[in-house]
Every structure is written in structure tokens, then in C-alpha cells.
Design a protein around this motif. Structure first.
Motif, PDB file in Angstrom:
ATOM      1  N   ALA A 193      -1.891  -6.604   3.827  1.00 36.60           N
ATOM      2  CA  ALA A 193      -1.635  -5.545   4.798  1.00 36.60           C
ATOM      3  C   ALA A 193      -0.759  -4.488   4.139  1.00 36.60           C
ATOM      4  CB  ALA A 193      -0.951  -6.102   6.040  1.00 36.60           C
ATOM      5  N   LEU A 194      -0.984  -3.248   4.530  1.00 35.40           N
ATOM      6  CA  LEU A 194      -0.244  -2.116   4.012  1.00 35.40           C
ATOM      7  C   LEU A 194       0.113  -1.207   5.173  1.00 35.40           C
ATOM      8  CD1 LEU A 194      -0.850   0.086   1.004  1.00 35.40           C
ATOM      9  CD2 LEU A 194      -1.167   1.131   3.234  1.00 35.40           C
ATOM     10  N   ALA A 195       1.341  -0.728   5.192  1.00 28.89           N
ATOM     11  CA  ALA A 195       1.755   0.294   6.150  1.00 28.89           C
ATOM     12  C   ALA A 195       2.132   1.526   5.349  1.00 28.89           C
ATOM     13  CB  ALA A 195       2.942  -0.182   6.985  1.00 28.89           C
ATOM     14  N   ARG A 237       7.568  -5.522   1.074  1.00 27.74           N
ATOM     15  CA  ARG A 237       7.923  -4.955  -0.234  1.00 27.74           C
ATOM     16  C   ARG A 237       7.617  -3.464  -0.185  1.00 27.74           C
ATOM     17  NH1 ARG A 237       4.965  -4.468  -5.012  1.00 27.74           N
ATOM     18  NH2 ARG A 237       3.177  -5.426  -4.015  1.00 27.74           N
ATOM     19  N   LEU A 238       8.521  -2.637  -0.714  1.00 29.44           N
ATOM     20  CA  LEU A 238       8.350  -1.180  -0.714  1.00 29.44           C
ATOM     21  C   LEU A 238       8.133  -0.686  -2.137  1.00 29.44           C
ATOM     22  CD1 LEU A 238      11.216  -0.118   1.725  1.00 29.44           C
ATOM     23  CD2 LEU A 238       8.832  -0.590   2.266  1.00 29.44           C
ATOM     24  N   PRO A 239       6.883  -0.626  -2.609  1.00 32.39           N
ATOM     25  CA  PRO A 239       6.649  -0.180  -3.977  1.00 32.39           C
ATOM     26  C   PRO A 239       6.832   1.321  -4.172  1.00 32.39           C
ATOM     27  CG  PRO A 239       4.568  -0.615  -2.896  1.00 32.39           C
ATOM     28  CD  PRO A 239       5.648  -1.033  -1.945  1.00 32.39           C
ATOM     29  N   LEU A 270       4.193  -3.110   1.725  1.00 32.76           N
ATOM     30  CA  LEU A 270       3.166  -4.148   1.552  1.00 32.76           C
ATOM     31  C   LEU A 270       3.655  -5.466   2.102  1.00 32.76           C
ATOM     32  CD1 LEU A 270       2.123  -3.388  -2.120  1.00 32.76           C
ATOM     33  CD2 LEU A 270       0.798  -2.895  -0.070  1.00 32.76           C
ATOM     34  N   ARG A 271       2.717  -6.185   2.686  1.00 32.57           N
ATOM     35  CA  ARG A 271       3.044  -7.518   3.201  1.00 32.57           C
ATOM     36  C   ARG A 271       1.982  -8.476   2.736  1.00 32.57           C
ATOM     37  NH1 ARG A 271       2.560  -9.719   9.140  1.00 32.57           N
ATOM     38  NH2 ARG A 271       0.529  -8.922   8.764  1.00 32.57           N
ATOM     39  N   ALA A 279       2.311   3.973  -9.974  1.00 31.31           N
ATOM     40  CA  ALA A 279       2.661   2.999  -8.932  1.00 31.31           C
ATOM     41  C   ALA A 279       1.661   3.077  -7.780  1.00 31.31           C
ATOM     42  CB  ALA A 279       4.083   3.244  -8.428  1.00 31.31           C
ATOM     43  N   LEU A 280       1.259   4.277  -7.409  1.00 35.15           N
ATOM     44  CA  LEU A 280       0.274   4.444  -6.347  1.00 35.15           C
ATOM     45  C   LEU A 280      -1.063   3.819  -6.742  1.00 35.15           C
ATOM     46  CD1 LEU A 280      -0.194   5.729  -3.563  1.00 35.15           C
ATOM     47  CD2 LEU A 280      -0.882   7.814  -4.748  1.00 35.15           C
ATOM     48  N   GLY A 281      -1.480   3.999  -7.973  1.00 35.09           N
ATOM     49  CA  GLY A 281      -2.711   3.379  -8.466  1.00 35.09           C
ATOM     50  C   GLY A 281      -2.626   1.862  -8.457  1.00 35.09           C
ATOM     51  N   ALA A 282      -1.456   1.318  -8.802  1.00 39.03           N
ATOM     52  CA  ALA A 282      -1.282  -0.140  -8.789  1.00 39.03           C
ATOM     53  C   ALA A 282      -1.376  -0.683  -7.367  1.00 39.03           C
ATOM     54  CB  ALA A 282       0.058  -0.515  -9.425  1.00 39.03           C
ATOM     55  N   VAL A 283      -0.817   0.047  -6.402  1.00 41.20           N
ATOM     56  CA  VAL A 283      -0.924  -0.376  -4.995  1.00 41.20           C
ATOM     57  C   VAL A 283      -2.392  -0.386  -4.590  1.00 41.20           C
ATOM     58  CG1 VAL A 283      -0.448   0.317  -2.611  1.00 41.20           C
ATOM     59  CG2 VAL A 283       1.381   0.351  -4.303  1.00 41.20           C
TER      60      VAL A 283
END
Length: 102
Positions: free
Chosen positions: A53-55, A77-79, A101-102, A17-21
Motif C-alpha cells: 500500500a502507498l499513500a 515508511r516515508l521514502p 509505504l506500508r 528514490a521516486l523510481g525505486a518506490v
């Protein structure tokens, strides 16, 4: 020695999941870095560019932390982990990290 056939499936899924983000968020490659909060064991920053954008919030403390994301993040969205409440209130469990993610 790698545990072939006995991998931690939950950990593998988290890294996938981290790699996909990382692959899907151009802000991580080219975006501006904006620190949002650093206090005690809690740190939150944003990366943003023209299209994404990513927080990321990291909580090293033994207690869950809450942090209000900037305006416009209410439907993020919270992946990876956490919970997003009303008005962009992000909850980060103890000893964990959350990506929005936005």
C-alpha cells in the motif's frame, strides 16, 4: 540543453528514490485507487493491493498541512519527504509531496 557535469544532485537523488518506490510497490501497478482527502491545495490518495500500500499526499499551499493516515499506518515508511508523528499523523511541508509505504 542538459547540464552535463553540473546536474542538480538533490533533484537526481529525488527522482532515483521516486523510481525505486515505483519499481518496488506493486500497488502502483495493480492496486485500487482510494482518494482520502481533497481540500484547498491539499490532496491525498492511497493505492493498495494484496501485498503493498502507498499513500501520496500533495500540498500546493504555502503552509504545511497535517493529515491522519488510516488505522494501520502508524509505522509507515516515508521514502520521500514529510514526517510521521504519533497515531499516523502525517506532516506535509508547503509546496511539496510525501509518499508513505506500508
Amino acid at each position: 540543453c542538459y547540464p552535463w557535469g553540473k546536474e542538480d544532485r538533490e533533484l537526481l537523488q529525488w527522482y532515483r528514490a521516486l523510481g525505486a518506490v515505483r519499481a518496488g510497490c506493486s500497488a502502483l501497478r495493480e492496486g485500487d485507487f482510494l482518494p482520502l482527502r481533497a481540500q484547498g491545495g491539499f490532496f491525498c490518495f492511497m493505492r493498495r493491493d494484496e501485498t503493498s500500500a502507498l499513500a501520496c499526499a500533495v500540498n500546493r499551499s504555502e503552509e504545511s498541512q497535517t493529515f491522519r493516515l488510516p488505522e494501520g499506518w502508524e509505522k509507515a515508511r516515508l521514502p520521500l519527504g514529510g514526517a510521521l508523528g504519533e497515531n499516523g499523523l502525517l506532516t506535509v511541508p508547503s509546496c511539496s509531496a510525501v509518499i508513505a509505504l506500508r
